[in-house]
Design a protein around this motif. Structure first.
Motif, short mmCIF file in Angstrom:
data_model
loop_
_atom_site.label_atom_id
_atom_site.label_comp_id
_atom_site.label_asym_id
_atom_site.label_seq_id
_atom_site.Cartn_x
_atom_site.Cartn_y
_atom_site.Cartn_z
N VAL A 1 -10.14 10.07 1.15
CA VAL A 1 -9.63 10.09 -0.23
C VAL A 1 -8.32 9.32 -0.33
N GLN A 2 -7.42 9.54 0.62
CA GLN A 2 -6.15 8.83 0.57
C GLN A 2 -6.34 7.31 0.71
N ARG A 3 -7.26 6.90 1.58
CA ARG A 3 -7.54 5.47 1.74
C ARG A 3 -8.13 4.89 0.47
N LEU A 4 -9.05 5.63 -0.17
CA LEU A 4 -9.66 5.15 -1.41
C LEU A 4 -8.64 5.07 -2.53
N LYS A 5 -7.70 6.00 -2.57
CA LYS A 5 -6.67 5.96 -3.60
C LYS A 5 -5.83 4.69 -3.51
N SER A 6 -5.44 4.33 -2.29
CA SER A 6 -4.64 3.11 -2.12
C SER A 6 -5.43 1.87 -2.50
N ILE A 7 -6.73 1.85 -2.19
CA ILE A 7 -7.56 0.71 -2.57
C ILE A 7 -7.72 0.64 -4.08
N CYS A 8 -7.91 1.82 -4.73
CA CYS A 8 -8.05 1.83 -6.19
C CYS A 8 -6.78 1.33 -6.88
N VAL A 9 -5.63 1.63 -6.29
CA VAL A 9 -4.38 1.12 -6.86
C VAL A 9 -4.33 -0.40 -6.74
N ASP A 10 -4.73 -0.92 -5.59
CA ASP A 10 -4.72 -2.38 -5.41
C ASP A 10 -5.73 -3.07 -6.31
N GLU A 11 -6.86 -2.44 -6.55
CA GLU A 11 -7.92 -3.04 -7.36
C GLU A 11 -7.81 -2.67 -8.83
N ILE B 1 -8.26 0.31 -10.32
CA ILE B 1 -9.40 1.16 -10.66
C ILE B 1 -8.87 2.55 -11.08
N THR B 2 -9.37 3.07 -12.20
CA THR B 2 -9.01 4.41 -12.68
C THR B 2 -10.12 5.39 -12.28
N ILE B 3 -9.75 6.41 -11.52
CA ILE B 3 -10.74 7.38 -11.03
C ILE B 3 -10.04 8.71 -10.80
N ASP B 4 -10.74 9.81 -11.02
CA ASP B 4 -10.15 11.15 -10.84
C ASP B 4 -10.37 11.63 -9.41
N ASP B 5 -9.62 12.66 -9.04
CA ASP B 5 -9.69 13.20 -7.67
C ASP B 5 -11.06 13.79 -7.36
N GLY C 1 -18.46 1.27 0.61
CA GLY C 1 -19.71 0.79 0.01
C GLY C 1 -20.07 1.59 -1.24
N LEU C 2 -19.88 2.92 -1.22
CA LEU C 2 -20.14 3.75 -2.40
C LEU C 2 -19.15 3.43 -3.52
N MET C 3 -17.92 3.15 -3.16
CA MET C 3 -16.94 2.78 -4.17
C MET C 3 -17.35 1.47 -4.85
N ASP C 4 -17.81 0.52 -4.09
CA ASP C 4 -18.31 -0.73 -4.67
C ASP C 4 -19.45 -0.46 -5.65
N GLN C 5 -20.35 0.44 -5.28
CA GLN C 5 -21.49 0.76 -6.15
C GLN C 5 -21.03 1.45 -7.43
N ALA C 6 -20.04 2.34 -7.31
CA ALA C 6 -19.54 3.03 -8.50
C ALA C 6 -18.84 2.07 -9.45
N ILE C 7 -18.07 1.11 -8.89
CA ILE C 7 -17.39 0.13 -9.73
C ILE C 7 -18.41 -0.75 -10.46
N ALA C 8 -19.48 -1.10 -9.77
CA ALA C 8 -20.50 -1.94 -10.41
C ALA C 8 -21.19 -1.20 -11.55
N PHE C 9 -21.31 0.12 -11.46
CA PHE C 9 -22.01 0.91 -12.49
C PHE C 9 -21.07 1.31 -13.62
N HIS D 1 -16.47 11.16 -13.88
CA HIS D 1 -17.19 12.00 -12.92
C HIS D 1 -18.68 12.06 -13.24
N GLU D 2 -19.04 12.27 -14.50
CA GLU D 2 -20.45 12.39 -14.86
C GLU D 2 -21.20 11.09 -14.58
N GLU D 3 -20.56 9.96 -14.90
CA GLU D 3 -21.21 8.67 -14.64
C GLU D 3 -21.34 8.39 -13.15
N LEU D 4 -20.36 8.85 -12.39
CA LEU D 4 -20.42 8.65 -10.94
C LEU D 4 -21.59 9.43 -10.33
N LEU D 5 -21.78 10.68 -10.77
CA LEU D 5 -22.90 11.48 -10.26
C LEU D 5 -24.22 10.80 -10.59
#
Length: 633
Positions: A176-186, A188-192, A211-219, A226-230
């Motif tokens: 989660v911490q690694r993804l947060k730093s990547i979302c800041v660089d990219e 990306i707005t996402i909840d915990d 890889g899942l983060m890439d898929q979520a950004i594409a969708f 959260h609902e769209e991610l599920l």
């Protein structure tokens, strides 16, 4: 932008030891070895997928050869000092021979020549053996780094020649911490909660999480809900799991079946849902122990939901639910109708008995045992054929015997119907017509197996009595009392009166049994002897016998079922010997199957009787419904 796009897994591949997540034990060891100039000639990195094995090998090769960070990790293979080999496609002996020839060439512009062999466990046994000599005694500039996910498939002779490092799975919080730093660089707005969903879906592999983060950004775009991610990842959310357990807690089968229908229509894999449900129930159990919430990998808000939901269940209930779900998770792989079995699992969990109810049922069973034992102890020793013997008259009047009362009633009826009294023998003959054949105790005993006379049934108009003291005549008299009426003389009447004035004493041993009264007097002692010397089942059947008539040495008794008749006939010799030993008189038992008035119906089957017992006892009915008990007979 599309031409320059690179996947997050490639773009954010670590370039240094400090960038590698959750493998500090390996990074620290290698950095110290470089500082102390104690670099080994062979390393093996083993561990799950996506935890950084190949990345660690590239970082080590870059560091010892002092390659600039401007060179991408994937471009290291293009240098002459770093050689990457895929053992999955180069697993033959010829490939190893080519590798040995390459090892002979020294580095061109560096200190070391590094050989990174990925998926080394795919090499054949012959290829491993061909590599042994070179691996054991390589040139001073050659360093081998092996990466594998299955180290147990590597030959022990290879393992003994390398330094082995085991990589561990990356925790959810670290991902989660690694993804947060990547979302800041990219940007990306996402909840915990969504980040935790991705991290748990990755199952300890940071590469899978990217890889899942890439898929979520594409969708979802740059704003991930959260609902769209599920929906994008087709994963089971906490809301669905809590809805599932809420239906179980409320024992609402309609809600549960509707939830299953929605899950199936949304394309949720049943096997994956059961995996998530198992972890969910495990988290509920942990939440029941409030001081161990650090074991639950979720946000603080979700942990609070676990605490509130866990209060609805006990530890025992959660363990039983875990057992059922984990068992279904194994079996559902082989069934032809997984949805039906999934619904059966839901119904089992909903209708599963709660701990409080089971404790109440256990208490009810204990009380039922006590009541049953008291009922057996309080059961009367002799069951009369009529209820008239249990009724009592007022103390001012002496209680007449049934025989005498019946005779008096006959006299009154005759007086009302005729102006002048009739002779006594005429009254006796009329009573004999209503009562059937009378027993004669002076006759020779009947032979064994002789059929006895039928029961006497008085007509309603013949038993009506004007005297209120004679109301017991409305009940059918037994032959044992009608025997007092005889056409010869009135001596039997005096015997009946004497029986009511003073109870008959039990006959002493070797004293001949002459009447049914003698049988009744010693019947209690006979029951005690049967209880001590005969099987328990026979004793319970003898308790239910009703004494009817004594013909010579044959005692006629009535029973309410054929089973009792067969049981008495099978143990005839035992019963006769017990009675003879007690009284000195040989008595043979003859059973007659009868049904009491008002209850003349066909005998029911054991299954129907079991259902009637359930209606009478609510505790037994709850046990049958809870555990699915069935009668075996």
């Amino acid at each position: 932008m599309a031409e320059n796009y690179r996947a997050l897994t490639r773009k954010y591949r670590p370039q240094s030891f400090d960038d590698i997540v959750s493998q500090d034990h390996v990074s620290s060891t290698l950095k110290n070895a470089i500082k102390q100039n104690r670099i080994s000639h062979a390393y093996m990195f083993s561990g799950p997928r996506g935890v950084g094995k190949t990345t660690m090998a590239r970082v080590l090769a870059r560091t010892i050869n002092q390659i600039d960070n401007s060179v991408d990790g994937e471009s290291l293979n293009q240098t002459l000092n770093i050689v990457e080999i895929d053992a999955a496609s180069n697993n033959k002996v010829e490939d190893v021979h080519q590798l040995r020839e390459t090892v002979r060439i020294p580095p061109q512009n560096g200190r070391y020549k590094v050989f990174i062999i990925d998926e080394v466990h795919m090499l054949s046994k012959q290829a491993f053996n061909a590599l042994l000599k070179t691996l054991e005694e390589p040139p001073s500039y050659a360093i081998f780094i092996f990466a594998t996910t299955e180290p147990h498939k590597v030959l022990p002779t290879i393992l003994s020649r390398v330094q082995r490092f085991d990589f561990k799975r990356i925790s959810v919080d670290e991902i989660v911490q690694r993804l947060k730093s990547i979302c800041v660089d990219e940007d990306i707005t996402i909840d915990d909660e969504s980040l935790h969903v991705i991290a748990k879906k990755a199952d300890g592999a940071l590469r899978d999480a990217l890889g899942l983060m890439d898929q979520a950004i594409a969708f979802c775009g740059t704003t991930i809900k959260h609902e769209e991610l599920l929906q994008a990842l087709n994963v089971v959310g906490h809301d669905q799991l809590f809805e599932y357990t809420d239906a179980i807690q409320k024992q609402d089968s309609n809600t549960g079946l509707d939830l299953i229908d929605r899950l199936i229509k949304n394309g949720v894999d049943i096997q994956e849902f059961l995996v998530s449900l198992t972890e969910h129930l495990r988290n509920l159990y942990v939440a029941h122990q409030s001081d161990k919430m650090y074991l639950v990998e979720a946000t603080e808000e979700t942990k609070e939901k676990y605490r509130e939901s866990a209060k609805q269940f006990s530890d025992e209930e959660l363990i039983r639910m875990l057992h059922l779900v984990s068992e279904a998770q194994v079996k559902i792989k082989d069934v032809q109708q997984p949805r039906i079995h999934f619904e059966i699992l839901m119904l089992k969990l909903i209708h599963m008995g709660r701990t409080k109810e089971i404790n109440q049922l256990i208490s009810g069973l204990e009380q039922l045992k006590k009541n049953g034992s008291n009922q057996i102890e309080s059961e009367p020793s002799v069951q009369k054929s009529t209820d008239s013997d249990s009724k009592k008259n007022s103390p001012a009047k002496s209680e007449p015997t049934p025989a005498a009362a019946l005779d008096d009633s006959s006299e009154k009826e005759n007086k009302q119907s005729r102006p002048s009294p009739e002779p006594e023998n005429n009254r006796s003959s009329k009573t004999s017509e209503n009562s059937g054949s009378m027993p004669d105790f002076e006759q020779a005993p009947h032979p064994a197996g002789t059929e006895t006379s039928t029961m006497v049934e008085e007509k309603p108009e013949e038993v009506k009595a004007e005297d209120p003291d004679e109301d017991f005549l409305t009940i059918k008299p037994s032959l044992g009392f009608v025997k007092g009426i005889s056409s010869s003389n009135g001596q039997e009447k005096s015997k009946g009166a004497k029986h009511n004035d003073k109870k008959a004493e039990a006959p002493k041993p070797n004293q001949r049994i002459k009447s049914l009264d003698d049988i009744e007097a010693c019947w209690k002692e006979f029951l005690n002897n049967v209880k001590e010397n005969a099987p328990q089942m026979l004793y319970f059947q003898i308790l239910r016998l009703k004494l009817k008539e004594l013909k010579g040495t044959t005692l006629i008794v009535s029973v309410d079922n054929e089973f009792a008749t067969n049981l008495v006939e099978e143990n005839q010799q035992m019963l006769s010997s017990i009675f003879k030993k007690m009284s000195g008189t040989f008595i043979r038992f003859s059973c007659r199957v009868e049904q009491a008035e008002g209850k003349k119906k066909e005998s029911i089957s054991p299954y129907e009787r079991f259902k009637e017992i359930q209606k009478e006892d609510p505790n037994l009915k709850k046990i049958v419904n809870l555990f699915g008990a069935e009668l075996e007979y």
